[in-house]
Design a protein around this motif. Structure first.
Motif, PDB file in Angstrom:
ATOM      1  N   ASP A  25       0.833  -1.201   0.000  1.00  0.00           N
ATOM      2  CA  ASP A  25       0.000   0.000   0.000  1.00  0.00           C
ATOM      3  C   ASP A  25       0.869   1.253   0.000  1.00  0.00           C
ATOM      4  O   ASP A  25       0.529   2.257  -0.628  1.00  0.00           O
ATOM      5  N   GLN A  28       3.042   1.420  -3.484  1.00  0.00           N
ATOM      6  CA  GLN A  28       2.102   1.545  -4.608  1.00  0.00           C
ATOM      7  C   GLN A  28       1.686   3.002  -4.820  1.00  0.00           C
ATOM      8  O   GLN A  28       1.397   3.414  -5.942  1.00  0.00           O
ATOM      9  N   ASN A  29       1.648   3.749  -3.732  1.00  0.00           N
ATOM     10  CA  ASN A  29       1.145   5.117  -3.805  1.00  0.00           C
ATOM     11  C   ASN A  29       2.238   6.181  -3.687  1.00  0.00           C
ATOM     12  O   ASN A  29       1.948   7.347  -3.454  1.00  0.00           O
ATOM     13  N   GLU A  30       3.477   5.756  -3.845  1.00  0.00           N
ATOM     14  CA  GLU A  30       4.590   6.708  -3.871  1.00  0.00           C
ATOM     15  C   GLU A  30       5.025   6.877  -5.325  1.00  0.00           C
ATOM     16  O   GLU A  30       5.080   5.913  -6.082  1.00  0.00           O
ATOM     17  N   SER A  31       5.337   8.115  -5.717  1.00  0.00           N
ATOM     18  CA  SER A  31       5.708   8.345  -7.114  1.00  0.00           C
ATOM     19  C   SER A  31       7.146   7.912  -7.411  1.00  0.00           C
ATOM     20  O   SER A  31       7.484   7.614  -8.555  1.00  0.00           O
ATOM     21  N   VAL A  65      -0.901  -0.654 -11.617  1.00  0.00           N
ATOM     22  CA  VAL A  65       0.016  -0.389 -10.505  1.00  0.00           C
ATOM     23  C   VAL A  65       1.455  -0.585 -10.986  1.00  0.00           C
ATOM     24  O   VAL A  65       2.102  -1.580 -10.662  1.00  0.00           O
ATOM     25  N   ASN A 121     -11.971   2.552  -9.127  1.00  0.00           N
ATOM     26  CA  ASN A 121     -10.862   1.659  -8.805  1.00  0.00           C
ATOM     27  C   ASN A 121     -10.963   0.324  -9.524  1.00  0.00           C
ATOM     28  O   ASN A 121      -9.949  -0.287  -9.844  1.00  0.00           O
ATOM     29  N   THR A 188      -9.925   5.377   3.686  1.00  0.00           N
ATOM     30  CA  THR A 188      -9.057   5.624   2.538  1.00  0.00           C
ATOM     31  C   THR A 188      -8.669   7.084   2.367  1.00  0.00           C
ATOM     32  O   THR A 188      -7.565   7.382   1.910  1.00  0.00           O
ATOM     33  N   GLY A 248       2.937   6.131   1.513  1.00  0.00           N
ATOM     34  CA  GLY A 248       1.734   5.900   0.721  1.00  0.00           C
ATOM     35  C   GLY A 248       0.642   6.920   0.900  1.00  0.00           C
ATOM     36  O   GLY A 248       0.653   7.744   1.800  1.00  0.00           O
ATOM     37  N   CYS A 250      -3.364   7.743  -1.444  1.00  0.00           N
ATOM     38  CA  CYS A 250      -4.384   7.093  -2.248  1.00  0.00           C
ATOM     39  C   CYS A 250      -4.509   7.839  -3.552  1.00  0.00           C
ATOM     40  O   CYS A 250      -4.822   9.031  -3.547  1.00  0.00           O
ATOM     41  N   PRO A 251      -4.271   7.181  -4.695  1.00  0.00           N
ATOM     42  CA  PRO A 251      -4.273   7.878  -5.977  1.00  0.00           C
ATOM     43  C   PRO A 251      -5.647   8.416  -6.363  1.00  0.00           C
ATOM     44  O   PRO A 251      -5.748   9.321  -7.186  1.00  0.00           O
TER      45      PRO A 251
END
Ligand code: MG
Length: 296
Positions: A25, A28-31, A65, A121, A188, A248, A250-251
């Motif tokens: 999690d 996945q949400n880090e650039s 992802v 999603n 979220t 992380g 949430c995109p």
């Protein structure tokens, strides 16, 4: 242990299981892209620090992802320690077959509680997404796997606002009846407050859902993560999702900050005399090490 001592409060558990979600999690949400070697070492260091549940990666298609496109390599090279579980997010039956081939024993499915988030999603309705997960959960259980069901947007959704408690209860009931062994209630976008946490937990247990099957997953958008966690623990929850260093976000919820960080939770639990098995000093060293890897 910290040098300032401990003092317990009544009504809290003796021990809490932390589900460390940083490698999945979080990343996945880090650039910042993270090399496979670093991911594997990160997971290893988390196990070294004493984590017993480390969400390792996701077998969702790399198109959705890209940060976790190396999931199969991570799972192939991972040094699985005895007594440590490494859950993997699985989106569908194809993902489940890959997980089985890779020796995965713990999976998670990611369910939505609102139509807007299900559409964004999963590109499905809530009902369609649950129909998609049902055979995955049934087959995984038949193969002896544990299955965690994530419920997203349990306390609020960026498109729909407040989410009716009954909606969350319905999805939770369905996930449990299809065979999920654990439910993780996700805030979220980080809008929950302690009273609303308790209200949802009470509604879920009133609907017959065992409190022992419930985990909480808070985000710290408004700084409520620790207060919400304490409220959950006072109401019987003993599993908490956090990420090392608060990795992380949430995109789909641009304003949402990261997961509740593991370190401040450890500080709180230590001060309350609650056992986690995680060495805070080693975890801080791990988060610092990862931050260095990510800025390189
Ligand atoms: Mg999260």
């Amino acid at each position: 242990m910290n040098i300032y001592g401990t003092h317990p409060l009544p009504g809290l558990p003796d021990a809490v299981t932390i589900c460390e979600v940083g490698p999945r999690d979080g990343l996945q949400n880090e650039s910042t892209p993270v090399p496979t070697e670093v991911k594997i070492e990160f997971i290893d260091r988390l196990a070294d620090a004493g984590h017993s549940v480390i969400e390792a990666t996701s077998l969702v298609h790399p198109r959705w992802v890209p940060q976790l496109a190396d999931a199969e390599e991570v799972l192939r090279r991972l040094d699985r320690r005895p007594g440590v579980r490494y859950p993997v997010l699985v989106p569908n039956e194809r993902g489940l077959r890959r997980a089985l081939d890779l020796g995965v024993t713990d999976i998670a499915v990611f369910a939505a509680t609102t139509e807007s988030f299900a559409k964004a999603n999963l590109n499905r309705t809530v009902a369609e997404s649950l129909d998609m997960f049902a055979p995955v959960v049934v087959q995984a259980r038949a193969a002896g796997m544990s299955v965690r069901g994530y419920l997203s947007m349990c306390w609020g959704d960026p498109w729909e606002g407040a989410v009716p408690i009954s909606q969350v209860v319905n999805v939770a009931t369905r996930l449990l009846s299809m065979g999920c062994t654990e439910l993780s209630l996700g805030d979220t976008i980080g809008v929950a407050t302690p009273g609303r946490v308790v209200a949802l937990l009470e509604a879920l247990t009133a609907a017959g859902i065992p409190i022992a099957s419930i985990a909480v997953h808070f985000h710290d958008t408004y700084g409520q993560g620790l207060a919400n966690t304490l409220a959950a623990l006072q109401n019987g929850v003993t599993t908490v999702d956090t990420s090392a260093g608060g990795l992380g976000g949430c995109p789909y919820a641009k304003s949402a900050t990261g997961n509740l960080a593991t370190e401040p939770l450890l500080w709180q639990l230590e001060g309350l005399g609650i056992h986690t098995g995680v060495d805070r000093t080693k975890l801080i060293a791990t988060s610092t090490w990862l931050a260095e890897q990510m800025t390189r």
